[in-house]
Design a protein around this motif. Structure first.
Motif, short mmCIF file in Angstrom:
data_model
loop_
_atom_site.label_atom_id
_atom_site.label_comp_id
_atom_site.label_asym_id
_atom_site.label_seq_id
_atom_site.Cartn_x
_atom_site.Cartn_y
_atom_site.Cartn_z
N LEU A 1 2.67 8.09 6.50
CA LEU A 1 2.81 8.30 7.94
C LEU A 1 1.82 9.31 8.47
CD1 LEU A 1 6.69 8.41 8.28
CD2 LEU A 1 5.18 6.58 9.04
N SER A 2 1.44 9.10 9.72
CA SER A 2 0.61 10.06 10.44
C SER A 2 1.26 10.31 11.78
CB SER A 2 -0.80 9.50 10.64
OG SER A 2 -1.51 10.30 11.56
N ASN A 3 1.37 11.57 12.17
CA ASN A 3 2.00 11.88 13.45
C ASN A 3 0.97 12.22 14.52
OD1 ASN A 3 1.21 14.51 12.97
ND2 ASN A 3 3.24 15.22 12.38
N GLY A 4 -0.28 11.96 14.27
CA GLY A 4 -1.32 12.21 15.25
C GLY A 4 -1.88 13.62 15.22
N THR A 5 -1.35 14.47 14.34
CA THR A 5 -1.84 15.85 14.26
C THR A 5 -2.49 16.14 12.91
OG1 THR A 5 0.23 16.71 13.38
CG2 THR A 5 0.02 16.66 15.79
N TRP A 6 -2.59 15.14 12.07
CA TRP A 6 -3.12 15.26 10.72
C TRP A 6 -2.22 16.09 9.81
CZ3 TRP A 6 -6.37 11.58 9.99
CH2 TRP A 6 -7.16 11.15 11.04
N ASN A 7 -1.04 16.44 10.29
CA ASN A 7 -0.05 17.12 9.46
C ASN A 7 0.95 16.08 8.97
OD1 ASN A 7 -1.06 19.73 9.92
ND2 ASN A 7 -0.02 19.80 11.89
N PRO A 8 1.51 16.26 7.78
CA PRO A 8 2.51 15.29 7.30
C PRO A 8 3.78 15.36 8.14
CG PRO A 8 2.34 17.15 5.80
CD PRO A 8 1.26 17.33 6.84
N GLU B 1 6.99 8.43 -0.64
CA GLU B 1 5.94 7.44 -0.40
C GLU B 1 5.74 7.20 1.09
OE1 GLU B 1 6.13 4.61 -4.36
OE2 GLU B 1 7.67 4.35 -2.82
N LEU B 2 6.85 7.13 1.83
CA LEU B 2 6.74 6.91 3.27
C LEU B 2 6.07 8.10 3.95
CD1 LEU B 2 7.33 5.02 5.64
CD2 LEU B 2 9.57 6.13 5.86
N ARG C 1 0.83 -1.22 0.00
CA ARG C 1 0.00 0.00 0.00
C ARG C 1 0.86 1.26 0.00
NH1 ARG C 1 -4.02 -0.49 4.65
NH2 ARG C 1 -3.16 -2.49 5.20
N VAL C 2 2.01 1.21 0.67
CA VAL C 2 2.89 2.38 0.73
C VAL C 2 3.66 2.56 -0.58
CG1 VAL C 2 4.87 3.40 1.95
CG2 VAL C 2 3.09 2.22 3.24
N ASP C 3 4.02 1.46 -1.23
CA ASP C 3 4.77 1.48 -2.49
C ASP C 3 3.82 1.83 -3.64
OD1 ASP C 3 6.60 1.11 -4.55
OD2 ASP C 3 6.49 -1.08 -4.46
#
Length: 148
Positions: A37-44, A32-33, A19-21
């Protein structure tokens, strides 16, 4: 300290990897990574944090990771996430000053209150009151930046 998590099944990791690739190259790039990823703040995630993560597991120094590298990265990040959660005593999703002091003590640092304002800490203490609140990605950035 026992923060290690059991390795998920190969099938589970393969499903995540596919799914990531996004470009189906057989490798995961920093872009792609970052999208995955999600850091819990909805920001990349910060692109530099993602590049550091790729670089830690990119055995061929190509700027991408293969499936085996991805498994090692998954375990590393999951272990740090478990570590973060163990110090986030109030389950706020942030590490406050007292929780950070507990974490540093657990890692073997014996620091007085006046010394806990290291350069990494000061970076987040913008009003210089000795109190910070950081989320998971910021915690990882601080950990990756430690010179032990």
């Amino acid at each position: 300290m026992a923060f290690q998590s059991p390795m998920p099944s190969r099938e589970f990791l393969w499903d995540i990897f596919r799914r990531v690739d996004k470009d189906r190259s057989g490798y995961i790039s920093a872009d792609e990574l970052q999208q995955a990823l999600s850091n819990g703040t909805w920001n990349p995630f910060n692109p530099e944090t993602v590049r550091l993560m790729i670089g830690m597991f990119d055995k061929q120094s190509r700027g991408v990771i293969n499936f085996e590298d991805f498994g090692a990265l998954w375990k590393y990040v999951t272990d740090w996430q478990n570590c973060f959660r163990s110090f986030d005593r109030d389950s706020s999703g942030n590490i406050d000053k007292a929780e950070l002091k507990n974490a540093l003590t657990a890692f073997g640092y014996r620091l007085s209150d006046s010394v806990t304002l290291t350069s990494a800490f000061r970076q987040y203490d913008t009003d210089q009151d000795g109190v910070i609140t950081i989320h998971y990605e910021q915690f990882l950035t601080m950990v990756f930046g430690l010179k032990v």
